[in-house]
Design a protein around this motif. Sequence first.
Motif, mmCIF file in Angstrom:
data_model
loop_
_atom_site.group_PDB
_atom_site.id
_atom_site.type_symbol
_atom_site.label_atom_id
_atom_site.label_comp_id
_atom_site.label_asym_id
_atom_site.label_seq_id
_atom_site.Cartn_x
_atom_site.Cartn_y
_atom_site.Cartn_z
ATOM 1 N N ILE A 112 -2.893 6.841 4.762
ATOM 2 C CA ILE A 112 -2.172 6.558 3.517
ATOM 3 C C ILE A 112 -3.192 6.314 2.416
ATOM 4 O O ILE A 112 -4.211 5.645 2.636
ATOM 5 C CB ILE A 112 -1.285 5.305 3.637
ATOM 6 C CG1 ILE A 112 -0.303 5.414 4.804
ATOM 7 C CG2 ILE A 112 -0.520 5.049 2.347
ATOM 8 C CD1 ILE A 112 0.438 4.124 5.081
ATOM 9 N N ARG A 113 -2.906 6.836 1.237
ATOM 10 C CA ARG A 113 -3.645 6.417 0.042
ATOM 11 C C ARG A 113 -2.674 5.666 -0.863
ATOM 12 O O ARG A 113 -1.740 6.256 -1.423
ATOM 13 C CB ARG A 113 -4.248 7.601 -0.706
ATOM 14 C CG ARG A 113 -4.724 7.222 -2.116
ATOM 15 C CD ARG A 113 -5.592 8.261 -2.763
ATOM 16 N NE ARG A 113 -6.936 8.223 -2.194
ATOM 17 C CZ ARG A 113 -7.968 8.914 -2.695
ATOM 18 N NH1 ARG A 113 -7.791 9.719 -3.737
ATOM 19 N NH2 ARG A 113 -9.163 8.830 -2.139
ATOM 20 N N ASN A 114 -2.874 4.358 -0.984
ATOM 21 C CA ASN A 114 -2.078 3.544 -1.900
ATOM 22 C C ASN A 114 -2.791 3.467 -3.243
ATOM 23 O O ASN A 114 -3.947 3.051 -3.316
ATOM 24 C CB ASN A 114 -1.882 2.133 -1.346
ATOM 25 C CG ASN A 114 -0.921 2.097 -0.177
ATOM 26 O OD1 ASN A 114 -0.001 2.904 -0.101
ATOM 27 N ND2 ASN A 114 -1.117 1.152 0.733
ATOM 28 N N ASP A 115 -2.103 3.882 -4.292
ATOM 29 C CA ASP A 115 -2.626 3.800 -5.660
ATOM 30 C C ASP A 115 -1.997 2.573 -6.304
ATOM 31 O O ASP A 115 -0.830 2.598 -6.713
ATOM 32 C CB ASP A 115 -2.261 5.078 -6.425
ATOM 33 C CG ASP A 115 -2.871 5.128 -7.815
ATOM 34 O OD1 ASP A 115 -3.124 4.055 -8.389
ATOM 35 O OD2 ASP A 115 -3.061 6.245 -8.334
ATOM 36 N N TYR A 116 -2.761 1.494 -6.391
ATOM 37 C CA TYR A 116 -2.198 0.230 -6.866
ATOM 38 C C TYR A 116 -1.951 0.230 -8.373
ATOM 39 O O TYR A 116 -1.130 -0.565 -8.850
ATOM 40 C CB TYR A 116 -3.131 -0.926 -6.493
ATOM 41 C CG TYR A 116 -3.120 -1.236 -5.018
ATOM 42 C CD1 TYR A 116 -2.068 -1.933 -4.447
ATOM 43 C CD2 TYR A 116 -4.166 -0.834 -4.196
ATOM 44 C CE1 TYR A 116 -2.051 -2.215 -3.092
ATOM 45 C CE2 TYR A 116 -4.158 -1.107 -2.844
ATOM 46 C CZ TYR A 116 -3.101 -1.801 -2.299
ATOM 47 O OH TYR A 116 -3.095 -2.067 -0.948
ATOM 48 N N ILE A 117 -2.624 1.067 -9.113
ATOM 49 C CA ILE A 117 -2.389 1.135 -10.551
ATOM 50 C C ILE A 117 -1.116 1.912 -10.850
ATOM 51 O O ILE A 117 -0.267 1.490 -11.642
ATOM 52 C CB ILE A 117 -3.590 1.769 -11.279
ATOM 53 C CG1 ILE A 117 -4.852 0.942 -11.035
ATOM 54 C CG2 ILE A 117 -3.305 1.886 -12.776
ATOM 55 C CD1 ILE A 117 -4.772 -0.487 -11.524
ATOM 56 N N ALA A 118 -0.940 3.053 -10.211
ATOM 57 C CA ALA A 118 0.246 3.877 -10.434
ATOM 58 C C ALA A 118 1.437 3.431 -9.587
ATOM 59 O O ALA A 118 2.555 3.913 -9.798
ATOM 60 C CB ALA A 118 -0.073 5.339 -10.133
ATOM 61 N N ASP A 119 1.219 2.525 -8.614
ATOM 62 C CA ASP A 119 2.257 2.051 -7.700
ATOM 63 C C ASP A 119 2.928 3.218 -6.979
ATOM 64 O O ASP A 119 4.154 3.381 -7.009
ATOM 65 C CB ASP A 119 3.309 1.219 -8.442
ATOM 66 C CG ASP A 119 4.255 0.504 -7.477
ATOM 67 O OD1 ASP A 119 3.823 0.202 -6.346
ATOM 68 O OD2 ASP A 119 5.423 0.271 -7.843
ATOM 69 N N LYS A 120 2.116 4.017 -6.306
ATOM 70 C CA LYS A 120 2.639 5.136 -5.519
ATOM 71 C C LYS A 120 1.686 5.397 -4.361
ATOM 72 O O LYS A 120 0.552 4.892 -4.339
ATOM 73 C CB LYS A 120 2.805 6.393 -6.367
ATOM 74 C CG LYS A 120 1.523 6.943 -6.948
ATOM 75 C CD LYS A 120 1.786 8.167 -7.819
ATOM 76 C CE LYS A 120 0.484 8.735 -8.368
ATOM 77 N NZ LYS A 120 0.725 9.914 -9.241
ATOM 78 N N SER A 121 2.145 6.192 -3.392
ATOM 79 C CA SER A 121 1.344 6.466 -2.197
ATOM 80 C C SER A 121 1.371 7.951 -1.867
ATOM 81 O O SER A 121 2.322 8.662 -2.195
ATOM 82 C CB SER A 121 1.874 5.689 -0.982
ATOM 83 O OG SER A 121 1.835 4.303 -1.200
ATOM 84 N N LYS A 122 0.317 8.395 -1.201
ATOM 85 C CA LYS A 122 0.288 9.684 -0.535
ATOM 86 C C LYS A 122 0.210 9.380 0.952
ATOM 87 O O LYS A 122 -0.748 8.757 1.417
ATOM 88 C CB LYS A 122 -0.901 10.524 -0.990
ATOM 89 C CG LYS A 122 -0.926 11.930 -0.396
ATOM 90 C CD LYS A 122 -2.102 12.743 -0.940
ATOM 91 C CE LYS A 122 -2.100 14.161 -0.396
ATOM 92 N NZ LYS A 122 -3.252 14.970 -0.907
ATOM 93 N N VAL A 123 1.224 9.803 1.699
ATOM 94 C CA VAL A 123 1.362 9.437 3.112
ATOM 95 C C VAL A 123 1.135 10.670 3.977
ATOM 96 O O VAL A 123 1.832 11.680 3.836
ATOM 97 C CB VAL A 123 2.760 8.852 3.397
ATOM 98 C CG1 VAL A 123 2.875 8.449 4.862
ATOM 99 C CG2 VAL A 123 3.040 7.652 2.493
#
Length: 309
Positions: A286-297
């Motif tokens: 998983i890549r969690n993007d904490y600034i954009a509040d979204k993930s690539k799973v």
Amino acid sequence: MILEYKGVEITESVSIYRCWHDMFAQDKADMLTIMFDDIESLWDNWNPQSGDEIVVKNDEISTGTMYVHKKTMRGRFYTLIAASAPLSSNVNRSKAWQDVRLLQIGNEIAEIHNLDFKSFGVENVLYSYILQKNEPDFTFLNRICALEGCAFLIYDKALILYSIEYMENMESADEILLDEQSKYQLFDTSGLRYGTCKIVKGKYRGAYDAQNGSNKLLIPNMQFDVSSATDAIRFAKNLLIRENNSIHDGFFYTGNIYPAYTPGAVLDMQIARIPSWDGRMVITAIRNDYIADKSKVFFRKIEVAKNDR
């Protein structure tokens, strides 16, 4: 979002431009990439050091304790690269392990790196002899895991060793539908499936046939010790399963970061217009993007009929 550095919350003291948390179910330590707009040279004045502890929290999500491994500067931007594995994980070691069990190896490696140790569903097999020759501890442990159908991850100062089959049989963490509005990709590499794995190590030989219709032969090129024909057969089976595990995989994007989506978790997935892919999937990264509040799973499909078992 909350940022803690060396045990102190500094959220209001910095301007965070990018914050990515890459989590992996196996083979790699989790990574944190955090970029600051350092127009006032704050981070340069603080002079962060390799090994410093850093934690990012976002509601119910946390990176856990990470360790700074690298820092880069470009213009007004200051970037820290941190990992869940401590700096000591980069040190090569040599040891001849004799009459030792798998969980003993995991526990000793955890102690060396000041980590707690946990295990789930792992068969505590006994080795008469295993050689670790001038390689990092986690590289060595990853090699053993491949032979035993296991994997490990490092999260929040803990080394977690688990059986892949055990995790695949866990209750699903969530149900998800990928429809026409979803952003995703699927990859089918079933034509690369191996049918048989053969191992020849000294006087010991072992083979495993998955009986899956493939005539491709897998001959492992990794270095490992074999102490019996029983070991050779078990290793052949586990290496074949591992090689074939990701012939159906893919990724999808989310509009939010979900606490249930963690590496190793199982999802019940339906894919509109592609019902052959419906079923249980294991999250592999998983890549969690904490600034954009979204993930690539990233995920792989658990095959419904799996002769490899």
